[in-house]
Design an enzyme around this catalytic site. Structure first.
Site, PDB file in Angstrom:
ATOM      1  CG  HIS A 106      -0.555   1.576  -3.435  1.00  0.00           C
ATOM      2  ND1 HIS A 106      -1.821   1.292  -3.010  1.00  0.00           N
ATOM      3  CD2 HIS A 106      -0.102   0.442  -4.042  1.00  0.00           C
ATOM      4  CE1 HIS A 106      -2.139   0.035  -3.331  1.00  0.00           C
ATOM      5  NE2 HIS A 106      -1.104  -0.495  -3.952  1.00  0.00           N
TER       6      HIS A 106
ATOM      7  CG  ASP B 213      -2.235   0.710   0.983  1.00  0.00           C
ATOM      8  OD1 ASP B 213      -2.200   1.746   0.294  1.00  0.00           O
ATOM      9  OD2 ASP B 213      -3.286   0.290   1.493  1.00  0.00           O
TER      10      ASP B 213
END
Ligand SMILES: *[C@@H]1O[C@H](CO)[C@@H](O)[C@H](O)[C@H]1NC(C)=O
Length: 403
Positions: free
Chosen positions: A248, A225
Site C-alpha cells: 500500500h 499492507d
C-alpha cells in the site's frame, strides 16, 4: 633511549592485556560468542528454543566487553520472547539461520513475537530469516470487517532502543506487521528484506511511532499492507533506496483518530521505486479529529511509480469503514511538503490527489518536475485539489491544480 622506553611500555601493555584475556571468564572482557546451542537450543525446526535464547541473551547482556549472541544455520523454532536491556556493553545478535514462529498465534503471549526492549548499541544482523508463519492466521483475520478484531503478533519489535541497527535480515510472512519501532532513537535499517503475499491482510512492512533520527536505506518490501507506515510522534526519518511492491505504499498516518497525537516532522523519501502498489506516497488523516496536530517538512524526491493506483495522495477524509461523517473536517495541519522529480505510470486517472481539510488547508505544498502518465479508456491523467495552497516548479504533468 626514548624508543627503549616506548617498547618496554608496549611489552608491559601487551602482557597486561594478555593476562586479562586469559582470565576473561572472571574479568569479563573482550569479544565473547554466546552460541544459543550452548544453552540447549537445537536447529531442528521442532525444539522450543525460547528458554535457551533467553538464557543466551541474559548472559550476553551482562557481559562487559564485546558480546555476540549467535544463532547458527538451521531452523530454530521460537515462541514469543523479549530480550530486555539495559546491557553492560554494546551487543550484537547474529542470526545465520531461520527463526520459526509458532503457527498458532495464541502460543505467542505478547503483541510481538520477538521483542528488544530498553537496549542501546544493539546490532541485529547475520543474513538470517524471521519466518512468522502467518499463512495459518491470515484466513482467520477479520480486521477488514471487524474494527475490534484481535491484533495478531508482529514479527519483531524494538521498543525504547537507541543507537542501534538492523541489517541483512529477512522477515517473511508475519501474522500481522513485520517490524515495529516504538520510542526508538538513532536507528539504522539497512539491507533488510520484507516479504508477504500481496493479498495477506495487515502485513505492514515497517511501522514507526514516537521515534526519531531513523534511517531506512536499501530495503526491499513487498507485503499486503503499507510498505512503511509512519505514525504519531515520528521525526527526522530518512528513507532512501526502498523498493516497495506489492503493498500500500509509504504512508504517513492514519493520524487524527485519537486525542493527544504528536506531530510528524522531518520526513525524506528519496531514490525509491513503487511497483504495482495501491499508493505511492500517501498522507492520511481521519475526517474528524479530536485534537489539533501538525504534519510538516516532508521531502519526496526521485521516486519512480510503476502501475501505482494513487502515486501521490493526501487524503484528509480517510474513512476505511464507511459510513463516515463527512460534515466534520480534520484538524491535522499539513504544511511544507515537497514532491520533487516523481515520474511513472498511474493506474487511476487521478494521478495527483491533494484532498486537504477545510478546517486546516494544506500550506506550502510544492510540486516540482512531476511526470505521471495514465493509459486508460477514461482519458489522460488529471490532478485533484481541495483546500491546498502552494506552488509549482519545472514541468508538471498532469497539470497542477495548486493555486
Ligand atoms: C515490477 O514488478 C513486476 C511484477 O512483479 C516485475 O516483473 C518487474 O521486474 C518490476 N519492475 C521493477 C523495475 O522492479
Amino acid at each position: 633511549m626514548a624508543s627503549t622506553i616506548c617498547c618496554f611500555s608496549l611489552i608491559l601493555f601487551i602482557a597486561v592485556v594478555a593476562s586479562s584475556v586469559s582470565t576473561a571468564s572472571t574479568a569479563s572482557v573482550g569479544r565473547k560468542i554466546f552460541d544459543v546451542r550452548s544453552y540447549g537450543a537445537r536447529g531442528d525446526g521442532k525444539t522450543d528454543n525460547t528458554i535457551a535464547f533467553s538464557k543466551a541473551w541474559k548472559e550476553a547482556c551482562a557481559w562487559r566487553g564485546n558480546p555476540r549472541v549467535y544463532v547458527p544455520f538451521g531452523t530454530f523454532y521460537l515462541g514469543g520472547v523479549t530480550f530486555t536491556g539495559p546491557c553492560k556493553s554494546r551487543i550484537s545478535f547474529i542470526i545465520k539461520g531461520t527463526l520459526l514462529a509458532p503457527k498458532n498465534a495464541n502460543l505467542i503471549k505478547q503483541d510481538t513475537w520477538i521483542i528488544f526492549k530498553y537496549v542501546d548499541y544493539l546490532t541485529v544482523s547475520g543474513g538470517g530469516i524471521l519466518d512468522g508463519q502467518g499463512s495459518y492466521s491470515w484466513p482467520r483475520n477479520d480486521c477488514r470487517r471487524n474494527p475490534n478484531c484481535r491484533a495478531l503478533p508482529m514479527n519483531i519489535g524494538f521498543l525504547f532502543v537507541r543507537f542501534s541497527r538492523i541489517s541483512r535480515i529477512k522477515s517473511i510472512n508475519s501474522k500481522m506487521g513485520h517490524i515495529n519501532f516504538f520510542a526508538v532513537q538513532y536507528f539504522d535499517i539497512t539491507s533488510v528484506s520484507i516479504r508477504a503475499p500481496g493479498d495477506s491482510p495487515n502485513t505492514d512492512g515497517i511501522k514507526i511511532g514516537e521515534s526519531s533520527h531513523m534511517r531506512i536505506h536499501n530495503v526491499k518490501i513487498g507485503t499486503g499492507d503499507d510498505c512503511i507506515a509512519i505514525l504519531s510522534g515520528t521525526s527526522n526519518l530518512d528513507i532512501d533506496r526502498v523498493n516497495c511492491g506489492p503493498g500500500h505504499g509509504i504512508s504517513v498516518g492514519s493520524l487524527g483518530r485519537w486525542k493527544d497525537e504528536k506531530t510528524v516532522q522531518g520526513l525524506t523519501v528519496r531514490n525509491s521505486i513503487f511497483n504495482g502498489t495501491t499508493n505511492g506516497v500517501r498522507i492520511k488523516t481521519w475526517a474528524s479529529s479530536p485534537s489539533r496536530n501538525l504534519v510538516s517538512n516532508f521531502l519526496y524526491k526521485n521516486l519512480q511509480m510503476i502501475n501505482v493506483q494513487n502515486p501521490i495522495i493526501i487524503d484528509q477524509q480517510y474513512c476505511p469503514n464507511p459510513p463516515c461523517n463527512h460534515k466534520t473536517h480534520s484538524q491535522v495541519q499539513i504544511q511544507n511538503v515537497k514532491f520533487n522529480n516523481i515520474w511513472g505510470t498511474s493506474m487511476t486517472k487521478v494521478a495527483v490527489k491533494l484532498q486537504c481539510s477545510r478546517n486546516a488547508p494544506c500550506k506550502g505544498v510544492e510540486l516540482a518536475d512531476v511526470n505521471l502518465l495514465h493509459h486508460g479508456y477514461d482519458g489522460p491523467a488529471i490532478s485533484y485539489c481541495e483546500n491546498v495552497a502552494g506552488w509549482t516548479r519545472g514541468k508538471i504533468y498532469p497539470p497542477s491544480c495548486i493555486r
